[in-house]
Enzyme design. Structure first.
Site, PDB file in Angstrom:
ATOM      1  N   ALA A 264      34.455 -25.870  12.074  1.00  0.00           N
ATOM      2  CA  ALA A 264      33.489 -26.737  12.764  1.00  0.00           C
ATOM      3  C   ALA A 264      34.109 -27.304  14.052  1.00  0.00           C
ATOM      4  O   ALA A 264      34.735 -26.564  14.807  1.00  0.00           O
ATOM      5  CB  ALA A 264      32.982 -27.822  11.826  1.00  0.00           C
ATOM      6  N   SER A 265      33.986 -28.599  14.276  1.00  0.00           N
ATOM      7  CA  SER A 265      34.325 -29.153  15.593  1.00  0.00           C
ATOM      8  C   SER A 265      35.816 -29.242  15.901  1.00  0.00           C
ATOM      9  O   SER A 265      36.180 -29.605  17.022  1.00  0.00           O
ATOM     10  CB  SER A 265      33.683 -30.524  15.776  1.00  0.00           C
ATOM     11  OG  SER A 265      32.308 -30.375  16.040  1.00  0.00           O
TER      12      SER A 265
END
Length: 489
Positions: free
Chosen positions: A78-79
């Site tokens: 993810a981020s």
């Protein structure tokens, strides 16, 4: 003298070994308790000075066939991906290919926001519109289209989407910033974003099990599937990609903001490559870890730097980190750059890993923490939904007696009530809101929520009393004032 020095050295080695063993024991006790409480399912790796001091895999990578998570399991990070995109941009800066003060228009001539700079994209201070603004209508118009980075600038233009604030004036965490940065990398280098990362970050760092994904998947027998609870009162997890509310994510295949898949061991290699200068110079890293100020001269609300989140509290050292979240997954890379400590956590059942990393950091630095407690709201909700009022009351009584193993949180119980209400479980919703009011009698919000469902159920006079009590506790409850005035008209 020589003998004394030898004894002192032996004593130092012994003490150091005992301390390391204690850290391992405490870390294992903490994460094992989380796993037993169904609060953690995934992989954790913790290192000091590049050496692993604790790692363990918990739970299932695939619940359907009971495939377990292992040290080789891969996860969508993810981020955390944003730190890689930032590294790519900063590498290009070091090579003289760009300046952070350059306007995006210099590299992407069709980009419609002339004032926005590369640095503002990195720091989320550009004010760009979010994907919902850009694509909600387009998704309805083109139901079979999968949107990519190349669709962003045409969407800016066709939708005539305004900036949400003047560049540099404020902060708004926005994936689109990093999608545009990926386009800049491609424009400057002539390489695909994945090819650039592989040649300049993955390979130099020795990350053999890391790549970009396609819809958060790749042909990988070690990939951990993602799961989540359908409701706060669900007793079993479901595949995140089967949930209707999450399917929107598969309408986008954008790069730069959250699309890398990796393993804990590969992420440790990335961490070491940052420490040893393989990827960026110390001077550049210092800039990358410096929070960006907004127009009022203050740090932005997240103390966001150039692809990294920083922490104001330096009592245990200077902390830089990035967490990530996507349907069914939560991730964390936390780096104590003062003490060369690294915490990597991947969870594939959507548990919030932020407090876990904070507690792991405390344990690593000799702080004694409380053992994890189970959510009383969840246990109560499952019992009420599955077996009715009597079972719910019994579960709640046991929870209240055993405060060493359970906690009750007002906000969690309130959310449980609204989950029941939104799924037409009206009796369970009213019961839950009432219990919350009884458990937290000095909270204005519990009365407000209970009043809301009483009014919905036609119990107007009872609702009036609850709204009045809410306003006694909080005269600034404007929504309560407005509804009460409408009722009393």
């Amino acid at each position: 003298m020589i003998r004394k020095l030898g004894l002192l050295t032996l004593l130092f080695i012994t003490v150091t070994h005992v301390i390391a063993q204690n850290k391992q024991k405490e870390l294992d006790k903490y994460f094992s308790a989380l796993s037993q409480n169904q609060q953690f399912n995934g992989n954790v790796l913790i290192a000091e000075n590049g050496k692993i001091v604790y790692e363990k895999s918990f739970g299932y990578a695939d619940y359907s066939n009971k495939r377990t998570n292992t040290a080789q399991s891969s996860f969508p990070m993810a981020s955390i991906t944003k730190t890689f995109t930032s590294t790519a941009i900063l590498q290009l800066k070091e090579k003289g290919k760009l300046q952070l003060s350059d306007h995006v228009l210099k590299f992407l001539p069709d980009f419609p926001y002339s004032e926005v700079t590369v640095k503002q994209l990195l720091a989320h201070t550009a004010g760009l519109p979010i994907t919902d603004t850009l694509f909600d209508a387009m998704i309805l118009e083109h139901p079979d289209t999968v949107f990519t980075n190349k669709d962003l600038i045409p969407a800016f233009i066709s939708r005539k989407a305004p900036l949400i604030f003047k560049p540099g004036e404020d902060f708004s965490y926005n994936n689109v910033n990093y999608n545009i940065l990926a386009l800049i990398v491609e424009k400057i280098t002539g390489l695909s974003f994945e090819a650039y990362l592989k040649a300049n970050i993955f390979n130099p760092a020795g990350m053999k099990n890391t790549s970009l994904s396609l819809f958060f998947k790749r042909k990988d027998n070690n990939l951990s599937e993602r799961y989540s609870l359908k409701y706060p009162y669900s007793d079993k997890v479901q595949r995140a990609d089967t949930a209707a509310e999450f399917k929107i994510i598969y309408r986008f295949n954008c790069q730069g903001h959250g699309d890398i898949i990796s393993t804990t061991h590969d992420l440790l290699k990335y961490d070491e490559a940052l420490y040893n200068g393989t990827l960026l110079s110390n001077a550049t890293l210092k800039e990358a870890f410096t929070p960006v100020k907004i127009k009022n001269g203050k740090d932005n609300i997240q103390r966001y730097a150039l692809g990294w989140i920083t922490r104001e509290d330096t009592s245990m050292g200077e902390i830089v980190k990035h967490d990530g979240g996507l349907p069914g997954g939560r991730t964390m890379l936390l780096r104590n750059i003062t003490r060369h400590q690294t915490i990597i956590i991947f969870d594939n059942t959507a548990n919030n890993v932020i407090p876990y990393s904070d507690n792991a950091l405390r344990i690593l630095n000799g702080v004694i923490i409380e053992k994890p407690k189970q959510s009383g709201a969840r246990i109560y909700g499952v019992a009420l939904a599955k077996n009715g009022l009597e079972a719910g009351d019994k579960a709640l009584a046991e929870i209240k007696k055993d405060t060493s193993n359970y906690y009750l949180n007002e906000d969690e119980i309130n959310s449980l009530g609204y989950a029941f209400m939104s799924n037409n479980k009206e009796f369970e919703a009213e019961t839950t809101f009432k219990k919350n009011m009884q458990l937290f009698p000095l909270s204005w919000n519990t009365y407000d929520s209970y009043a809301e469902i009483l009014l919905k159920h036609g119990r107007k006079q009872d609702a009036i009393k609850m709204y009045q009590r809410s306003l006694e506790l909080n005269p600034n409850n404007e929504n309560g004032k407005m509804i009460l005035e409408q009722i009393l008209k």
